[in-house]
Design a protein around this motif. Sequence first.
Motif, PDB file in Angstrom:
ATOM      1  N   ASP B  27      56.182 -52.229 -44.497  1.00 25.47           N
ATOM      2  CA  ASP B  27      54.988 -52.778 -44.636  1.00 25.47           C
ATOM      3  C   ASP B  27      53.993 -52.215 -42.868  1.00 25.47           C
ATOM      4  OD1 ASP B  27      54.733 -51.825 -47.123  1.00 25.47           O
ATOM      5  OD2 ASP B  27      55.002 -54.593 -47.371  1.00 25.47           O
ATOM      6  N   LEU B  28      52.801 -52.209 -43.195  1.00 26.72           N
ATOM      7  CA  LEU B  28      52.075 -52.126 -41.944  1.00 26.72           C
ATOM      8  C   LEU B  28      51.083 -52.569 -41.879  1.00 26.72           C
ATOM      9  CD1 LEU B  28      52.607 -47.875 -41.149  1.00 26.72           C
ATOM     10  CD2 LEU B  28      53.979 -49.827 -40.414  1.00 26.72           C
ATOM     11  N   ILE B  29      50.978 -53.303 -40.426  1.00 27.37           N
ATOM     12  CA  ILE B  29      49.230 -53.668 -40.008  1.00 27.37           C
ATOM     13  C   ILE B  29      48.367 -53.240 -38.972  1.00 27.37           C
ATOM     14  CG2 ILE B  29      47.876 -56.051 -39.640  1.00 27.37           C
ATOM     15  CD1 ILE B  29      50.557 -57.369 -40.824  1.00 27.37           C
ATOM     16  N   LEU B  30      47.905 -52.417 -39.413  1.00 22.73           N
ATOM     17  CA  LEU B  30      47.379 -51.363 -38.072  1.00 22.73           C
ATOM     18  C   LEU B  30      46.362 -52.136 -37.408  1.00 22.73           C
ATOM     19  CD1 LEU B  30      47.234 -48.072 -40.080  1.00 22.73           C
ATOM     20  CD2 LEU B  30      48.537 -48.843 -38.568  1.00 22.73           C
ATOM     21  N   ALA B  31      46.197 -52.507 -35.842  1.00 29.51           N
ATOM     22  CA  ALA B  31      44.902 -53.554 -35.313  1.00 29.51           C
ATOM     23  C   ALA B  31      44.298 -52.256 -34.196  1.00 29.51           C
ATOM     24  CB  ALA B  31      46.228 -54.583 -34.582  1.00 29.51           C
ATOM     25  N   THR B  32      43.429 -52.664 -34.445  1.00 27.96           N
ATOM     26  CA  THR B  32      42.584 -51.387 -33.300  1.00 27.96           C
ATOM     27  C   THR B  32      40.648 -52.222 -33.434  1.00 27.96           C
ATOM     28  OG1 THR B  32      42.311 -49.067 -33.372  1.00 27.96           O
ATOM     29  CG2 THR B  32      41.586 -49.965 -35.079  1.00 27.96           C
ATOM     30  N   ARG B  33      40.589 -51.905 -31.754  1.00 24.83           N
ATOM     31  CA  ARG B  33      39.224 -52.164 -32.123  1.00 24.83           C
ATOM     32  C   ARG B  33      38.300 -51.113 -32.779  1.00 24.83           C
ATOM     33  NH1 ARG B  33      38.424 -51.373 -25.930  1.00 24.83           N
ATOM     34  NH2 ARG B  33      38.428 -48.742 -26.335  1.00 24.83           N
ATOM     35  N   ASN B  34      38.136 -49.957 -32.986  1.00 26.35           N
ATOM     36  CA  ASN B  34      36.884 -49.259 -33.773  1.00 26.35           C
ATOM     37  C   ASN B  34      38.186 -49.087 -35.181  1.00 26.35           C
ATOM     38  OD1 ASN B  34      35.626 -49.149 -32.222  1.00 26.35           O
ATOM     39  ND2 ASN B  34      36.827 -47.693 -31.417  1.00 26.35           N
ATOM     40  N   GLY B  35      37.322 -50.442 -36.697  1.00 30.19           N
ATOM     41  CA  GLY B  35      37.722 -50.633 -37.871  1.00 30.19           C
ATOM     42  C   GLY B  35      37.158 -48.752 -38.246  1.00 30.19           C
ATOM     43  N   ASP B  36      37.389 -47.703 -37.630  1.00 28.98           N
ATOM     44  CA  ASP B  36      36.150 -46.865 -38.164  1.00 28.98           C
ATOM     45  C   ASP B  36      37.230 -46.188 -39.387  1.00 28.98           C
ATOM     46  OD1 ASP B  36      38.260 -45.403 -36.949  1.00 28.98           O
ATOM     47  OD2 ASP B  36      37.032 -44.206 -35.121  1.00 28.98           O
ATOM     48  N   GLU B  37      36.112 -44.804 -40.272  1.00 27.62           N
ATOM     49  CA  GLU B  37      36.849 -43.853 -40.794  1.00 27.62           C
ATOM     50  C   GLU B  37      38.178 -43.009 -40.480  1.00 27.62           C
ATOM     51  OE1 GLU B  37      34.195 -40.382 -41.364  1.00 27.62           O
ATOM     52  OE2 GLU B  37      34.565 -40.324 -43.910  1.00 27.62           O
ATOM     53  N   TYR B  38      38.152 -43.138 -39.347  1.00 27.60           N
ATOM     54  CA  TYR B  38      40.019 -42.105 -38.957  1.00 27.60           C
ATOM     55  C   TYR B  38      40.952 -43.590 -38.940  1.00 27.60           C
ATOM     56  CZ  TYR B  38      43.782 -40.226 -36.549  1.00 27.60           C
ATOM     57  OH  TYR B  38      44.750 -39.820 -36.215  1.00 27.60           O
ATOM     58  N   GLN B  39      40.752 -44.986 -39.033  1.00 21.15           N
ATOM     59  CA  GLN B  39      41.350 -46.095 -39.067  1.00 21.15           C
ATOM     60  C   GLN B  39      41.882 -46.225 -40.843  1.00 21.15           C
ATOM     61  OE1 GLN B  39      43.646 -47.704 -37.316  1.00 21.15           O
ATOM     62  NE2 GLN B  39      42.909 -45.974 -36.153  1.00 21.15           N
ATOM     63  N   ARG B  49      51.909 -41.382 -48.504  1.00 18.50           N
ATOM     64  CA  ARG B  49      53.284 -40.077 -47.965  1.00 18.50           C
ATOM     65  C   ARG B  49      54.742 -41.746 -48.139  1.00 18.50           C
ATOM     66  NH1 ARG B  49      52.682 -36.217 -44.224  1.00 18.50           N
ATOM     67  NH2 ARG B  49      50.372 -36.117 -43.779  1.00 18.50           N
ATOM     68  N   TYR B  50      54.617 -42.926 -47.856  1.00 16.76           N
ATOM     69  CA  TYR B  50      55.607 -44.051 -47.993  1.00 16.76           C
ATOM     70  C   TYR B  50      55.810 -44.866 -48.663  1.00 16.76           C
ATOM     71  CZ  TYR B  50      55.859 -41.356 -43.039  1.00 16.76           C
ATOM     72  OH  TYR B  50      55.722 -40.196 -42.148  1.00 16.76           O
ATOM     73  N   ASN B  51      55.078 -44.865 -49.522  1.00 13.22           N
ATOM     74  CA  ASN B  51      55.138 -45.704 -50.740  1.00 13.22           C
ATOM     75  C   ASN B  51      55.119 -47.435 -50.294  1.00 13.22           C
ATOM     76  OD1 ASN B  51      54.532 -44.811 -53.232  1.00 13.22           O
ATOM     77  ND2 ASN B  51      56.808 -43.138 -52.556  1.00 13.22           N
ATOM     78  N   VAL B  52      54.681 -47.700 -49.499  1.00 10.46           N
ATOM     79  CA  VAL B  52      54.413 -48.841 -48.402  1.00 10.46           C
ATOM     80  C   VAL B  52      53.213 -49.656 -48.229  1.00 10.46           C
ATOM     81  CG1 VAL B  52      56.340 -48.577 -47.179  1.00 10.46           C
ATOM     82  CG2 VAL B  52      54.618 -47.860 -45.403  1.00 10.46           C
ATOM     83  N   HIS B  53      52.722 -50.365 -48.281  1.00  8.85           N
ATOM     84  CA  HIS B  53      51.635 -51.426 -48.201  1.00  8.85           C
ATOM     85  C   HIS B  53      51.395 -51.331 -46.805  1.00  8.85           C
ATOM     86  CE1 HIS B  53      48.468 -53.773 -49.639  1.00  8.85           C
ATOM     87  NE2 HIS B  53      48.410 -54.433 -48.913  1.00  8.85           N
ATOM     88  N   VAL B  54      50.058 -50.794 -46.854  1.00  8.72           N
ATOM     89  CA  VAL B  54      49.456 -50.583 -45.097  1.00  8.72           C
ATOM     90  C   VAL B  54      48.262 -51.514 -45.239  1.00  8.72           C
ATOM     91  CG1 VAL B  54      49.173 -49.242 -42.906  1.00  8.72           C
ATOM     92  CG2 VAL B  54      50.328 -48.440 -44.805  1.00  8.72           C
ATOM     93  N   VAL B  55      47.382 -52.207 -44.438  1.00  9.40           N
ATOM     94  CA  VAL B  55      46.031 -52.701 -44.385  1.00  9.40           C
ATOM     95  C   VAL B  55      45.984 -52.674 -42.484  1.00  9.40           C
ATOM     96  CG1 VAL B  55      46.606 -54.747 -45.949  1.00  9.40           C
ATOM     97  CG2 VAL B  55      46.884 -55.002 -43.012  1.00  9.40           C
ATOM     98  N   SER B  56      44.522 -52.436 -42.296  1.00  7.49           N
ATOM     99  CA  SER B  56      43.668 -52.066 -41.375  1.00  7.49           C
ATOM    100  C   SER B  56      42.710 -53.152 -40.967  1.00  7.49           C
ATOM    101  CB  SER B  56      43.002 -51.221 -41.825  1.00  7.49           C
ATOM    102  OG  SER B  56      42.743 -49.802 -40.281  1.00  7.49           O
ATOM    103  N   VAL B  57      43.226 -53.424 -39.694  1.00  2.00           N
ATOM    104  CA  VAL B  57      42.564 -54.508 -39.214  1.00  2.00           C
ATOM    105  C   VAL B  57      41.393 -54.564 -38.352  1.00  2.00           C
ATOM    106  CG1 VAL B  57      44.031 -56.496 -40.663  1.00  2.00           C
ATOM    107  CG2 VAL B  57      44.892 -56.157 -38.174  1.00  2.00           C
ATOM    108  N   GLN B  58      40.928 -55.246 -37.653  1.00  2.00           N
ATOM    109  CA  GLN B  58      40.058 -55.623 -36.416  1.00  2.00           C
ATOM    110  C   GLN B  58      40.759 -56.166 -35.199  1.00  2.00           C
ATOM    111  OE1 GLN B  58      37.203 -56.980 -34.746  1.00  2.00           O
ATOM    112  NE2 GLN B  58      36.568 -54.987 -33.470  1.00  2.00           N
ATOM    113  N   PHE B  59      40.716 -55.870 -33.682  1.00  6.14           N
ATOM    114  CA  PHE B  59      41.159 -56.214 -33.312  1.00  6.14           C
ATOM    115  C   PHE B  59      41.119 -55.690 -31.791  1.00  6.14           C
ATOM    116  CE2 PHE B  59      45.077 -56.611 -29.670  1.00  6.14           C
ATOM    117  CZ  PHE B  59      45.178 -57.198 -29.553  1.00  6.14           C
ATOM    118  N   ASP B  60      40.711 -56.610 -30.729  1.00  3.84           N
ATOM    119  CA  ASP B  60      39.679 -56.103 -29.569  1.00  3.84           C
ATOM    120  C   ASP B  60      40.757 -57.145 -28.391  1.00  3.84           C
ATOM    121  OD1 ASP B  60      38.892 -55.850 -27.282  1.00  3.84           O
ATOM    122  OD2 ASP B  60      37.021 -56.405 -28.122  1.00  3.84           O
ATOM    123  N   ALA B  61      41.602 -56.531 -27.576  1.00  2.38           N
ATOM    124  CA  ALA B  61      42.955 -57.019 -26.512  1.00  2.38           C
ATOM    125  C   ALA B  61      41.837 -57.570 -25.425  1.00  2.38           C
ATOM    126  CB  ALA B  61      43.872 -56.027 -25.702  1.00  2.38           C
TER     127      ALA B  61
END
Lengths: 435, 245
Positions: B27-39, B49-61
């Motif tokens: 399962d994935l947690i995608l962390a990126t500065r811009n939680g935009d449409e692309y993310q 594609r992979y039948n896994v759980h994916v969430v997108s979160v906002q993160f600023d290094a």
Amino acid sequence: MGKVFNWGVFPRIDANQIAFSHYAKIAEFVKENLVIIPRGNGRCYGDSSLQKTIFSTLELNKFLSFDTENGMISCEAGVLLRDILEVIVPKGFFLPVTPGTKFITIGGAVASNIHGKNHHSEGSISRYIESFNLLNETGTIIHCSKNSNPALFTETIGGMGLTGVIISVNLKLKKIETSYIKQKAIKAKNIYEMLEYFDKFCDYTYSVAWIDCLSKGNSLGRSILMLGEHATNKELNEKQSHQPLAVHSNKQINVPFMFPNFVLNELSIKAFNFLYYHKQMQHEVDNVIHYNPYFYPLDAINNWNRIYGANGFTQYQFAIPFENGKEGLVKILTKIANSGCGSFLAVLKTFGENDAVASPLSFPIKGYTLALDFKISKKVFKLLDELDEIVLAYSGRLYLTKDARMNSDTFHKSYTTAFSHPAKFQSLQSMRLKI
Amino acid sequence: MSTLLILGSSSDVGIACAHRFAKEGFDLILATRNGDEYQRNLAADLSIRYNVHVVSVQFDALATSSHKSFYESLGVKPNVVLSVFGYLGNHEQALSDFTQANLIIASNFVGNVSILGIIANDMESKREGTIICVSSVAGERGRKSNYIYGSSKAGLTAFLSGLRARLAASNVHVATIIPGFIKTKMVELLPETPKPITASAAQVADAIWLANKAKKDVVYVLPIWRLIMFIIRNIPERIFKKTNL
């Protein structure tokens, strides 16, 4: 700048091709360029997706949603049918319509309004497109369906990319019990017998005939008809039933370089056709095979187009109405057989009712359709011009997705020209044909 | 079920790793500065594609003060953390403009010290987990042409080495990935790098997957770089200072 060409390797042009995955960047690119054409995986044969400036959709490669309850999938335009199959087959779904290769993009499938071996029974892909998003000449993304922007929806399906950049597509899938096909192959000693078989077996979902176009006289158009139905669980053998929804394997044999031009000649094609026809001993063979060899036999050979050599080849695909169609086919096959310009692959199919929602540029018309490959040469161009005359005389037309050489007159005589599109979106083909 | 947190998931290497680990059932947690449409589209794509759980979160290094609450807010804590964020910056500008120099250091070094420190403490207390971080060959010796970026990565490499030694006793693994040249957006802005020593994002992802699976400590994506850096590290200073590297 680099050399860009499609599957026929003809023509080859210098072009600036660029790909983006962010919609805002695509909009900017479309706005700042005067003339562009969108391009998918380059599996059209000629110049339909060629232009000095090309927007490649291959970075638009994401699935957006998959509703396994209702069999609806939504993905970006650059996703390949191969990838869609990998996602949907394990869940018991199949593409409602598929061409002879899975290496095309879904965006290209919409723009070409593709047909498959089931057009006579289930129509073209246009019937299964619920909606799509189209980026137009001002860089605006427009949602199109039967109910929203219906004119643009219709014009874009089979519209050859001339209405804008397809961004994403929402497609209705076909439910399947297994990923296998129950196949029946029947040999016909000539074209007359084959056309009778097409009538006799018209209830089959899938049908396609391979034709030997070098045989003459009583054997003119000797052929093998391949019929198919999706197999049920009960019809699988024990090994197959272990994995009834097996996905295709991605193993390929590669053609590593362009073959020298002399490799494919009349003699070698004759030998191949002889072996292919006689490989099947019995008059009729019934078996159950996986969808991959059934629908995509040539996908097993990577870069098979290279066997035609560096000059490339062209595919000539026409459709003619059933009325007097037999006479027209016989005339054309006779002309090809006498010309000595062998066609390695010759495929005959039938088209059913005309598609209700499709652009005036969309190809299928009710009748027969024959597709032939020709190695590029001066002699071939002359032959094809002569074939054009016959096709026109029988009220037929050519498939734009395969074409690289027809002249504007032929096009305007065979397609209604009630089609207008933004001047920004033009291919070398649309300029050649004055569309 | 295993979960991977990717810090900097919009980078080419981040995307390639998302595919690589999802393919293995993570399962994935995608962390990126811009939680935009692309993310959001990327998250949907990976999950379909992979039948896994994916969430997108906002993160600023750069927003180090938010890192603690960022990590606490994650509903599921990751088993594997992959840090691939970084900032090449403009070396010339950084020489005269400290804001630019500071941004390079803050992104590559300080950001990682902050977030990986928080995660390391949690993993240490649970006595399990893996931290994988992408550093750079630029960190192995300060070179005339990019020593600001290089020193930020040198700091990072030293930090990871120490962290690995500290956490070894707690069953927490730390892997340092040294990619060499990567064919990504970062390099496209520079003159083209020589092909035999340039790795694709997919190659980097494979190396990272292997580092996770085989618990490798320091991984050079292309082995040739171990040799190249050995040579560069051993050039005597009086000669090195006259080079144009």
